[in-house]
Write a protein that holds these residues in place. Sequence first.
Motif, short mmCIF file in Angstrom:
data_model
loop_
_atom_site.label_atom_id
_atom_site.label_comp_id
_atom_site.label_asym_id
_atom_site.label_seq_id
_atom_site.Cartn_x
_atom_site.Cartn_y
_atom_site.Cartn_z
N VAL A 27 45.57 67.78 58.02
CA VAL A 27 45.70 66.57 57.33
C VAL A 27 45.21 65.43 58.06
O VAL A 27 45.68 65.11 59.26
N GLY A 28 44.47 64.66 57.45
CA GLY A 28 44.05 63.37 58.25
C GLY A 28 45.15 62.24 57.78
O GLY A 28 45.37 62.05 56.77
N VAL A 29 45.64 61.70 58.87
CA VAL A 29 46.49 60.81 58.85
C VAL A 29 46.24 59.54 59.24
O VAL A 29 45.75 59.26 60.48
N SER A 30 46.29 58.56 58.54
CA SER A 30 45.82 57.39 58.75
C SER A 30 47.06 56.21 59.07
O SER A 30 46.81 54.94 59.41
N GLY A 31 48.18 56.49 58.69
CA GLY A 31 49.26 55.37 58.54
C GLY A 31 49.41 54.64 57.27
O GLY A 31 50.22 53.83 57.47
N GLY A 32 48.63 55.13 56.37
CA GLY A 32 48.75 54.68 54.89
C GLY A 32 49.60 55.51 54.15
O GLY A 32 49.90 56.65 54.33
N LEU B 110 52.05 60.88 52.13
CA LEU B 110 52.62 61.67 51.24
C LEU B 110 52.01 63.09 51.23
O LEU B 110 52.68 64.14 51.00
N ALA B 111 50.85 63.29 51.73
CA ALA B 111 50.20 64.49 51.80
C ALA B 111 50.79 65.26 52.95
O ALA B 111 51.05 66.71 53.17
N THR C 145 43.93 63.75 50.59
CA THR C 145 44.96 62.74 50.31
C THR C 145 44.56 61.86 49.27
O THR C 145 45.59 60.99 48.96
N GLY C 146 43.56 61.65 48.56
CA GLY C 146 43.22 60.96 47.86
C GLY C 146 43.90 61.07 46.33
O GLY C 146 44.45 61.89 46.15
N GLY D 211 43.65 69.30 46.85
CA GLY D 211 44.09 67.61 46.86
C GLY D 211 45.31 67.65 46.32
O GLY D 211 45.60 67.57 45.01
N VAL D 212 46.35 67.43 47.16
CA VAL D 212 47.60 67.31 46.52
C VAL D 212 48.14 66.14 46.00
O VAL D 212 49.23 66.25 44.93
N ASN D 213 47.34 65.21 46.20
CA ASN D 213 47.72 63.99 45.33
C ASN D 213 46.88 63.54 44.16
O ASN D 213 46.92 62.52 43.75
#
Length: 636
Positions: free
Chosen positions: A349-354, A359-360, A460-461, A482-484
């Motif tokens: 998972v790419g994690v941005s802090g957003g 959620l992903a 994550t989109g 894409g879980v979201n």
Amino acid sequence: MQNGFIKAAAYTPEIKTADCRYNAGQILSLMEKAASDGVHVLVFPELCLTGYTCGDLFLQNVLLDSAKKMLVELSRQSKKFSMITIIGLPLIYESKLFNCAAVLYQGKILGIIPKTEIPNYSEFYELRHFSPAPVKNGILFIDNEEVPFGNQLIFRCLEMPEFVLGVEICEDLWVNQPPSNRHAQAGATLIANLSASDEVIGKAEFRRQLVKGQSAKLISGYIYADAGMGESSTDLVFSGHNLIAGNGVILAEAKPFEGAQAVSEIDLQEIIFERRKINTVHPLSTENYAVIPFSMPLRQTPLTKKIRMNPFVPEDTAHLRERCELIFSIQSAGLKQRLTHVQAKSAVVGVSGGLDSTLALLVSVRVMKELGRPMTDVVAVTMPSFGTTGRTKTNAMKLCETLGVTLRIVDITDSVRSHFRDLDHDESDHSILFENAQARERTQVLMDICHQCGGIVIGTGDLSELALGWATYNGDHMSMYGVNSSIPKTLVRFLVHYCMEITENEPLRDVLKDILDTPVSPELLPPKNGEMIQYTEDLIGPYELHDFFLYYTIRRGFTPAKIRYLAEYAFKNVYDAFIIEKWMQVFYKRFFAQQFKRSCLPDGPKVGTVTLSPRGDWRMPSDASSVAWLESIGKE
């Protein structure tokens, strides 16, 4: 009636048993009130002209003649109102007595509908007095006028073809084959029920569920008017429990013994759209039906019912928490199946802090727990670059630390600069290339890491970004799952907030709170003095507006003009009409122009009734023109 809204009312008059003149006066007074309030269809209870509890007085000509005389008088009075009124009374037809509903409009009796199902059990003894509706329609003479008589009548508005009225009476609803089933198959979009349902413990909830369920099953509006004060209390008590439902939703309710007036707007265009969309709604031949036309000039219907600003988000706190848990379960079940099927060793998972990546990540962690695998099998990758701020980077790292997942930090700045040199691109040129090069580099890193650790990339989109095309093609647009993908941005926020509320991990709660407080940003442009300068909603508009437009465009099939009307009503204290129209223009332009991105989306679980998967609910050509939709925005 413009925009498909019919204002409906169910009123319970305070009557005197067997005093038809008094009761007619009460009914007329309420007719005048309803007309002044802009009501289009007004429904009164069963046998309201006489009272339901007259017993053997129903066999007396004095009562029957008085009721008929008052019916004629009310019909004449109805000429003053551009409003259909339906009242209940006993009438003789071919020497038999029938429990009837009379439909009045503009000085005429449009039709008489006899009750089909006559109860004769428990406290009900109607067969002692009344006969069931005859098999075929006929003609009844009232005041020297021919009036259609029968339980196969429907009434159609000439100016608004969606407005088709059918009528049934009390017990008709409670049987396994209600007449309203046939009415709806014959084209009725609105059902009126004149009832005298006595009140006993537990009956109100059952009645409510019946009305709600029938409106859902028929995909119709349903107006239920119940008897109340003034009925004889010899053995029974009536509460005036009036209900208005639309397609499975209670729109208005006069609770038992409280007020006895229910008023709301029913959206018949929404009902027609639902019927058109669902191919298992089968029309019935109208061969045996009499379709009675009437003319009701179109006029704007001022809305009184609440139009929610966030249609994807339940308002009730308990319901919202229940919904959030269900959504997590759906997301987790889908991802668990995919991980198991491909025998993935990790979820990357790419994690941005957003919000979206948070959620992903939370879903991925939940899946590993359900699979009994270590949290380290979730590989979280944060990839700082030109636009990354200290706040989001810190939050991303704290989030991974508190969840116990594997964290990898890959600074992509040098890789992107090398790419710029290859393309002879000036780094100070902050064009779309500057932004998208970062997004694509991040996706490349994620894909390569997933091969390195035998995993799959978790997208994550969210749904709102897909609707607007707010994703870099073959960048954050792409993943293995894409879980979201069917969760709108407004709901993503509530899901993260739900996790913050239920966790007992205080550090996790703190970092989730700060993530929720962080403005939405792609962080692709360099910050100024350490603060982000790029805010998504400044660029494409407020997500709460776009989610509103998305819901009513896809889920309800409304025209842009109607959606604008609803948005101006729902957001009247938040955005002015100019701002709403401005962002509507953006929404439709982007929605049409960006379909090509949605046509090749990765798999993702369907969570709600709105999804844009090309394999599921939404199939649209990538080259469709938005002109007609844009032109519709300004129409009244």
